[in-house]
Design a protein around this motif. Structure first.
Motif, PDB file in Angstrom:
ATOM      1  N   GLU A  91       0.784  -1.077   0.018  1.00  0.00           N
ATOM      2  CA  GLU A  91      -0.038  -0.150  -0.068  1.00  0.00           C
ATOM      3  C   GLU A  91       0.898   1.226  -0.023  1.00  0.00           C
ATOM      4  O   GLU A  91       1.858   1.227   0.832  1.00  0.00           O
ATOM      5  CB  GLU A  91      -1.058  -0.105   1.444  1.00  0.00           C
ATOM      6  N   ASP A 115       0.647   5.859  -0.367  1.00  0.00           N
ATOM      7  CA  ASP A 115      -0.063   7.000  -0.062  1.00  0.00           C
ATOM      8  C   ASP A 115      -0.422   7.775  -1.423  1.00  0.00           C
ATOM      9  O   ASP A 115       0.225   7.396  -2.465  1.00  0.00           O
ATOM     10  CB  ASP A 115       0.156   7.904   0.908  1.00  0.00           C
ATOM     11  N   LEU A 116      -0.807   9.114  -1.573  1.00  0.00           N
ATOM     12  CA  LEU A 116      -1.086   9.769  -2.575  1.00  0.00           C
ATOM     13  C   LEU A 116       0.258  10.142  -3.429  1.00  0.00           C
ATOM     14  O   LEU A 116       0.247  10.429  -4.437  1.00  0.00           O
ATOM     15  CB  LEU A 116      -2.082  11.007  -2.355  1.00  0.00           C
ATOM     16  N   GLU A 117       1.250  10.259  -2.388  1.00  0.00           N
ATOM     17  CA  GLU A 117       2.584  10.612  -2.858  1.00  0.00           C
ATOM     18  C   GLU A 117       3.393   9.587  -3.148  1.00  0.00           C
ATOM     19  O   GLU A 117       4.571   9.876  -3.703  1.00  0.00           O
ATOM     20  CB  GLU A 117       3.429  11.413  -2.025  1.00  0.00           C
ATOM     21  N   ILE A 136       3.128   2.934   2.941  1.00  0.00           N
ATOM     22  CA  ILE A 136       2.306   3.182   4.277  1.00  0.00           C
ATOM     23  C   ILE A 136       2.686   2.112   5.262  1.00  0.00           C
ATOM     24  O   ILE A 136       2.559   1.061   4.736  1.00  0.00           O
ATOM     25  CB  ILE A 136       0.617   3.272   3.832  1.00  0.00           C
TER      26      ILE A 136
END
Length: 917
Positions: A838, A840-842, A846
């Motif tokens: 997983e 994140d948006l960047e 995670i």
């Protein structure tokens, strides 16, 4: 863009079109007699529906014939001169206290009525037309006016509804009427006169059934007397039968919307005026054709017949958004599809059935919404005098030109120079097609000249026209078949008919039973000394009835009632009959209902694909078929005269037994085994059970075959609704299989095995013991085979039981963790086999509480074990009970019930009024 469309016929365009739709041409300085002698009738309408808040273009759909396009007027002129006076026949039909005006005013066009389907009598003295009155404000759809048929008589200038009783007239939408030779009227209607009566006889509520799309009432062909009395339904499709054309030979050619099983085709069918001899004629494999190097999906709608007998269609394309048509001649006498001849016409010179009506480039009408020098054609009426002249609803080529100052000017294409008409220049100047402006023209195909007959104003169109001129080719009269004269009285009195298939092994004229193990084909199959019954590929025939669906105001059926797939809608089983060793079958069937047939193996499972067309047979009639066809085959089928000679020539010698067969049945020359059996034992009747008793083995030559019986009486659970009817068969016996009542109980039935001597319980094979979320001690478990067969409400769809969803839908694999059944999760890996984590948006990983990356996880799909395509497509399930670990846990009678339920579509309900929604 096609360059040839820009330049072809340009000189002729420039000569004839010198302004926007304003010309009159005489031929050789002489006045054409048609201009003086015969009244012209036409429909003028607004291009947008009147009375609506927003501009809504009128639209015409063969799949919604009753669509209401408010804003039309019916005009009659004494002759075809452009400037002759014209009278509106409809200006005051639905207007109170309005002055009559012989001239057509703009208010007439704006009147909120709709008009369509002009048809002139053979003597030219009257015409028929369909009219719908204005909408009733705030009324529900079922309370709005219906389409009614009106008749105009030239002798007294009367214009009146054919059905004088308003109550009777409003019982259905009536459209597309034509005169039969004896004065009766044939038309398309939603009345469903006989179909509604049969619903009552079947024990159902009486209602007007929708078509298979479920959107609108289904149209079928009806016949009535000239005074509107004695209305008889003569066709029985599940969807629309429309545009009946009385051919010169007296038969009826019409368009049928074939939608069984999710197909979507409009083909040409033909029948006698009484509905007998109804069969596919043309178009099944010609729905996609190439015209002008472009592919089009087309419908075969609204046939006409030329004076010389050719069949004319104004082809329309599903891709077209306008009103333009392409006039095409179709050779239905020698072709069944565009590139498929009848078997008897294999040596003809033509390679295609379809050819353009107009061969010169100037009249190269097409479906394109691009600029075409020919303009656009919306309607065509061939003059009935063999003069090769036509009335055309024609939009001459006009374009809108952007002048560069945010202003536009409209020019006819004839006003453009060849340089301006080039594709490059048109694009450079931003030239586009102008708004349609269809006016009425008389075109002479011999001299290639035309003259204006009727003008209209911009934003209106002339959509249809006729000339009240007698035809030189009046249709022949075909008398209705009567009892003892074409119809069998015994069958007709029972509201029954018969079907005779010469051999189900006959696939498009080839013997499908021939193989390496059976090189002799049906000659070996019909010899009991060579082929045992258990080795016959085809054993039984199933007859299936399409269940008419009620309109929403009667019963709103949720999609979940249909189950896994809506394609098969709801089906009833009409019954079973054995297939004879030569593949022949002859059996009594219900009359006047849409039926389909399925060929079954010895297990009662369908062989091959489902039947793709509804068939119906008139009471007392016998339908003769050579055989079957494969779903993909483009060889001639569905039309008796189109097919190759039958592979089953029948008995080679009359008065002698079939080779090595029983002496109890002695056939006549050419008889199939089914015909011979009928002669001795009577016409077979359908049964609820699948039963077989050997009639053909000669015990002096071969060992008789054992009896076979898959019976509902042997079930320990409820038999399908209607099974008791078959103890004394009648034409209204039906079998309804509903999952909740007839399939789910199989999984709940107690199946305990005891020792014969000690009565000790040896095993409990009740399905839900293993196939449930808890074991016999009520402890959580993963259902055996990841298959939960309990009758709990599904968490995926509350309208279904859990077992139905588990059997027919893909599911997620489960596991037990800490006493709880949950979906099993696995790590997702990329194409290189690396774990995906997983982010994140960047795009940063995670992390969990311990600082570790978190893998992306997913469930494991468990494929459904049953298929709505049929029992044979669910072989993995049935093998478990034949030779697998569940061998003999379900009886042959239960497996037969499961097989037939899947073969007809695996529906949740096959009864429209079952659910309470």
């Amino acid at each position: 863009m096609n360059p040839k469309l820009w330049c072809s016929g340009f000189a002729l365009v420039a000569l004839l079109i010198t302004g926007c739709n304003d010309q009159t041409i005489q031929e050789n300085g002489q006045t054409d007699p048609v201009l003086v002698e015969y009244p012209v009738v036409y429909i003028e309408r607004s291009l947008n529906r009147v009375g609506e808040e927003e501009l809504t273009p009128v639209s015409f759909s063969a799949r919604n014939p009753a669509e209401f396009n408010a804003g039309a007027a019916l005009i009659i002129k004494n002759n075809a001169f452009a400037d002759s006076p014209k009278t509106s026949l409809t200006a005051n039909l639905f207007v109170v206290d309005s002055e009559t005006d012989s001239e057509v005013l703009s208010e007439d066009i704006a009147q909120a009525i709709d008009i369509r389907d002009l048809s002139v009598s053979a003597d030219g003295q009257s015409f028929l037309v369909s009219i719908r009155a204005p909408e009733i404000e705030d009324a529900d759809d079922d309370e709005q006016p219906k389409w009614n048929i009106w008749r105009y008589q030239q002798s007294d200038k009367s214009f009146l509804p054919v059905i004088s009783s308003e109550v009777i007239a409003e019982q259905g939408d009536d459209l597309m009427a034509s005169f039969l030779p004896d004065g009766r009227i044939i038309f398309a209607s939603t009345r469903q006169r006989l179909s509604r009566a049969i619903l009552l006889d079947e024990g159902k509520p009486q209602y007007t059934a929708t078509n298979e799309s479920g959107e609108d009432s289904a149209f079928n062909i009806h016949v009535m007397q000239a005074d509107g009395s004695d209305i008889q339904q003569v066709s029985f499709n599940m969807s629309n039968d429309i545009y009946p054309l009385v051919l010169q030979d007296g038969r009826i050619l019409y368009s049928r919307w074939d939608t069984m099983g999710g197909i979507n085709k409009i083909n040409l069918y033909r029948m006698n005026p009484d509905g007998t001899d109804n069969q596919l004629i043309y178009g099944w494999h010609s729905q996609r054709i190439t015209l002008d190097d472009e592919e089009y999906d087309i419908d075969y709608v609204k046939p006409q017949q030329m004076p010389n007998g050719d069949v004319l269609l104004l082809l329309t394309s599903e891709q077209s958004v306008g009103y333009q048509k392409r006039p095409v001649l179709i050779n239905i006498d020698q072709f069944i599809d565009n590139q498929q001849t009848l078997a008897s016409a294999a040596n003809i010179n033509e390679s295609n059935a379809q050819s353009d009506l107009f061969s010169d480039d100037f009249y190269n009408f097409n479906f394109l919404d691009e600029i075409n020098s020919a303009g656009r054609l919306s309607h065509l009426f061939p003059m009935p005098d063999n003069s090769n002249r036509f009335l055309l609803s024609w939009d001459l080529c006009r374009v809108t030109i952007n002048t560069g100052t945010n202003e536009e000017t409209i020019k006819s294409c004839g006003q453009l120079s060849p340089e301006e008409f080039s594709p490059e220049k048109l694009v450079e100047q931003g030239v586009e097609l102008a708004t349609p402006w269809y006016e009425l023209w008389l075109y002479n195909g011999n001299t290639h000249t035309q003259q204006i007959v009727a003008k209209t104003t911009e934003d209106n169109m002339i959509s249809e026209a006729i000339v009240m001129q007698a035809t030189n080719n009046a249709p022949a009269f075909i008398a209705d078949k009567t009892l003892g004269n074409g119809l069998i009285a015994e069958l007709a009195n029972e509201q029954a008919a018969a079907i005779h298939i010469r051999s189900v092994y006959d696939i498009d004229g080839s013997d499908s039973s021939i193989s390496n193990s059976n090189p002799q084909g049906i000659s070996a199959l019909r010899d009991p000394s060579i082929t045992r019954a258990e080795d016959l590929p085809a054993r039984f025939l199933r007859i299936v009835r399409g269940v008419p669906l009620p309109p929403r105001e009667v019963k709103r059926i949720p999609n979940t009632d249909f189950g896994r797939s809506r394609n098969q809608l709801m089906r009833e089983i009409v019954g079973y009959t054995p297939i004879q060793p030569d593949g022949s079958v002859k059996v009594k069937i219900p009359a006047n209902v849409p039926l389909a047939i399925s060929v079954l193996d010895g297990n009662g499972q369908r062989i091959g694909g489902r039947h793709r067309q509804w068939i119906s047979v008139k009471a007392g009639e016998t339908l003769e078929c050579n055989g079957c066809h494969t779903q993909q085959s483009e060889l001639p089928h569905g039309r008796i005269e189109a097919q190759a000679a039958s592979i089953n020539s029948g008995a080679a010698i009359g008065g002698s037994t079939y080779p090595n067969a029983s002496e109890n049945i002695i056939p006549q020359l050419g008889q199939t085994m089914a015909q011979a059996d009928e002669m001795v034992n009577g016409l077979a009747e359908l049964s609820a059970d699948i039963t077989y008793k050997d009639k053909w083995t000669n015990p002096d030559i071969s060992t008789p075959n054992p009896d076979l019986n898959y019976s509902y009486q042997e079930l320990s659970t409820a038999a399908p609704e209607g099974s008791n009817c078959f103890t004394s068969w009648n034409a209204y016996c039906r079998l309804q299989v509903n999952y909740v009542d007839h399939i789910q109980p199989l999984w709940l039935l107690t199946r305990q095995v005891f020792d014969d001597e000690s009565a000790e319980l040896l095993a409990d094979n009740t399905c839900t013991n293993c196939h449930g979320p808890v074991d016999i001690d009520n402890i959580a478990q993963v259902p055996a085979g990841q298959l939960d067969l309990t009758d709990s409400v599904s968490t995926d769809e509350t309208d279904h039981l859990t077992s139905y969803r588990e059997l027919l839908f893909n599911d997620a694999e489960q596991e037990v963790i800490e006493g709880i059944v949950i979906n099993k999760l696995i790590d997702v890996v990329d194409s290189n086999g690396n774990i995906v984590y997983e982010v994140d948006l960047e795009g940063e990983f995670i992390l969990d509480a311990e600082g570790n990356r978190i893998p992306v996880q997913t469930t494991i799909t468990v494929p459904a074990i049953l298929s709505t395509s049929g029992a044979r497509q669910s072989e993995r399930f049935f093998e478990l009970f034949k030779t697998g670990r569940h061998e003999n846990m379900l009886t042959v009678h239960e497996l037969k019930l499961l097989s037939e339920w899947l073969d007809i579509g695996g529906q949740y309900y096959n009864t429209p009024f079952y659910s309470q929604d």
